[in-house]
Design an enzyme around this catalytic site. Structure first.
Site, short mmCIF file in Angstrom:
data_model
loop_
_atom_site.label_atom_id
_atom_site.label_comp_id
_atom_site.label_asym_id
_atom_site.label_seq_id
_atom_site.Cartn_x
_atom_site.Cartn_y
_atom_site.Cartn_z
N GLY A 14 0.70 -1.10 -0.08
CA GLY A 14 -0.12 -0.03 0.14
C GLY A 14 0.86 1.35 -0.06
O GLY A 14 2.19 0.95 -0.01
N ALA A 15 0.14 2.41 0.11
CA ALA A 15 0.85 3.67 0.13
C ALA A 15 1.95 3.70 1.34
O ALA A 15 2.89 4.53 0.98
CB ALA A 15 0.03 4.79 0.12
N TYR A 16 1.74 3.23 2.31
CA TYR A 16 2.61 3.44 3.44
C TYR A 16 3.22 2.11 4.19
O TYR A 16 4.08 2.15 5.21
CB TYR A 16 1.77 4.08 4.53
CG TYR A 16 1.27 5.25 4.35
CD1 TYR A 16 2.13 6.53 4.34
CD2 TYR A 16 0.01 5.82 3.95
CE1 TYR A 16 1.63 7.68 3.98
CE2 TYR A 16 -0.28 6.96 3.74
CZ TYR A 16 0.18 7.98 3.81
OH TYR A 16 0.08 9.30 3.41
N ASP A 59 4.30 -2.22 3.10
CA ASP A 59 4.43 -3.62 2.54
C ASP A 59 4.21 -4.67 3.63
O ASP A 59 4.85 -4.55 4.77
CB ASP A 59 5.74 -3.74 1.96
CG ASP A 59 5.86 -2.65 0.64
OD1 ASP A 59 5.05 -2.69 -0.44
OD2 ASP A 59 6.74 -1.69 0.78
N LYS A 95 4.73 -6.84 8.67
CA LYS A 95 4.22 -5.27 8.10
C LYS A 95 5.24 -4.32 8.17
O LYS A 95 5.89 -3.80 9.16
CB LYS A 95 3.16 -4.94 8.90
CG LYS A 95 2.45 -3.65 8.39
CD LYS A 95 0.98 -3.32 9.05
CE LYS A 95 0.60 -2.24 8.33
NZ LYS A 95 -0.71 -1.85 9.13
N ASP A 116 -10.37 4.38 11.83
CA ASP A 116 -10.63 3.62 10.57
C ASP A 116 -11.25 2.49 10.81
O ASP A 116 -10.66 1.46 10.21
CB ASP A 116 -9.18 3.72 9.89
CG ASP A 116 -9.42 3.33 8.71
OD1 ASP A 116 -10.52 3.75 7.71
OD2 ASP A 116 -8.37 3.09 7.86
#
Length: 449
Positions: free
Chosen positions: A39-41, A43, A59, A151
């Site tokens: 993702g953007a922030y 792996d 992560k 979230d």
């Protein structure tokens, strides 16, 4: 198995995505089985602990603030049955990225909803109740520990093969503790020093090493941070004095089920269990010069109206609104408010619940953007009953108690755990009897493949 990355993969991802393979302290302890998401922030990799063969998720987070938040929240919640376990983490002064070693969980609630929609029969009431109970227990534990997730959504609710649901992806979480500003050791002259040594696990409880510096012996977890923006963000939040019942006061308990290995997939791009619909990505928050919180947190479909109107003074109630949206989706198998923009999101909420006015919430005029966004008067709102056809009055009422405009009037997770809905027939099924999608059930290619 050779732990080096496949030769063809670096051409498909940035070199940063494969930096985990150069981390000696990680490779010594874990065999990297391959990358399972990006993702953007972050792996995410699947790995195997060399000492005992335990399959885990590794992560690698590329954002400092997200790393700090996730580690801080998971340490505060360690041992909580319905929150993903942080086994250990690696973070040193000379390394930009933190690597979190997490349980590996094979499915998420998003996949459950999609499979139920595909099958056409929906989710049985007893199964819905069990999913709801586990979500409520996880959220109640977070709020009792002063953690706001910020979230919550189906893809961040991960599930083991035995039906145990766990909250994950705490990269946007915040701590509601007014006293932490004086208890943390903040020194702008020092660099981030956080480093986690190998942990010792005894009978399911993780033993966390102490800070070697005498002045911080009594402070668990990450704690010596010089990032002013993060501290502004952390302490700009309005803390609430809320009391929550302890676990021993809850009359409904989980069925016997072992917690299998789990992985957080909320920010994963390539996911074999990815749903047929997608949510807008959560936005990383910033702070202004005064240290106030931003309203750009959470995923739009599950974002509370006070956030959509720009509020920077909020608490755990934003999670409760998200809960209402998740429960409605469990019941109807589609998002309740699928907005395409923040304004469209508000429009969809108002079309269902009616106008947001001083009569429905006396504090709405104080919202920063309330007078900047206007809608025509809704004389006949759709109503939750129309959005949840063929559902019982008790189910509609449970969703309504969470989706109130006034944040202070929303039912807490602790209150809902005692609701008679969960004690009425049909009773919640045991967690081990829940239907869990497998990779074979989700064999369509995802957009990233």
């Amino acid at each position: 198995m050779d732990s080096s990355p496949p030769q063809q993969m670096p051409s498909q991802a940035s070199s940063r995505s494969w930096s985990i393979y150069g981390r000696g302290e990680i490779i010594q302890r874990y065999e990297i089985l391959g990358r399972i998401g990006s993702g953007a922030y972050a792996d995410v990799y699947r790995g195997r602990r060399r000492s005992d063969g335990l399959v885990v998720a590794l992560k690698e987070i590329h954002d400092y603030r997200s790393s700090f938040r996730e580690i801080e929240a998971l340490q505060a919640l360690r041992g909580t049955p319905n929150v993903v376990d942080l086994i250990e983490y690696f973070w040193q002064d000379d390394e930009e990225d933190a690597v979190l070693v997490l349980e590996f969980l094979p499915a998420d609630l998003c996949a459950v909803i999609r499979e139920a929609k595909r099958g056409g029969a929906g989710i049985a009431v007893g199964e819905v109740k069990q999913w709801m109970l586990q979500i409520l227990r996880g959220v109640e534990a977070c709020h009792r520990s002063s953690v706001v997730h910020r979230d919550l959504k189906p893809s961040n609710l991960l599930i083991s093969a035995d039906g145990v649901l766990k909250l994950a992806d705490f990269g946007q979480s915040m701590m509601l503790q007014e006293t932490r500003l004086t208890s943390l050791d903040i020194n702008p002259e020092n660099e981030t020093w956080i480093q986690q040594q190998p942990t010792i696990q005894h009978e399911g409880n993780v033993s966390w090493p102490e800070d070697p510096r005498p002045e911080n012996q009594n402070m668990p977890g990450p704690r010596h941070v010089n990032e002013d923006d993060y501290m502004k963000d952390l302490y700009g939040m309005r803390a609430k004095n809320m009391m929550y019942d302890s676990d021993k006061d809850m009359s409904l308990q989980d069925g016997d089920a072992s917690c299998l290995a789990t992985c957080s997939t909320g920010d994963i791009e390539v996911d074999p269990l990815k749903g047929s619909y997608t949510y807008d990505e959560a936005q990383d928050d910033m702070v202004d010069e005064s240290g106030a919180l931003t309203s750009c947190v959470g995923t739009r479909c599950f974002r509370a109206p006070e956030l959509l109107y720009g509020s920077t003074s909020y608490g755990q109630e934003v999670d409760l609104w998200s809960l209402g949206c998740i429960f409605a989706e469990l019941l109807r198998l589609d998002p309740l408010f699928p907005g395409t923009s923040d304004v469209d999101q508000l429009s969809k909420i108002i079309s269902v619940l009616g106008d947001l006015t001083e009569e429905t919430w006396s504090g709405c005029l104080d919202l920063p953007d309330y007078n900047k966004i206007s809608f025509g008067k809704v004389d006949s709102p759709i109503g939750l009953e129309a959005c949840l056809p063929d559902r019982s009055a008790a189910e509609v009422d449970l969703v309504r108690r969470l989706l109130g405009y006034n944040p202070a009037a929303r039912a807490t997770a602790a209150e809902l755990l005692r609701d008679s809905y969960f004690a009425e027939e049909p009773l919640p099924v045991p967690a081990s009897d829940l239907k869990i999608p497998t990779k074979e059930d989700n064999n369509e290619s995802s957009p990233g493949e």
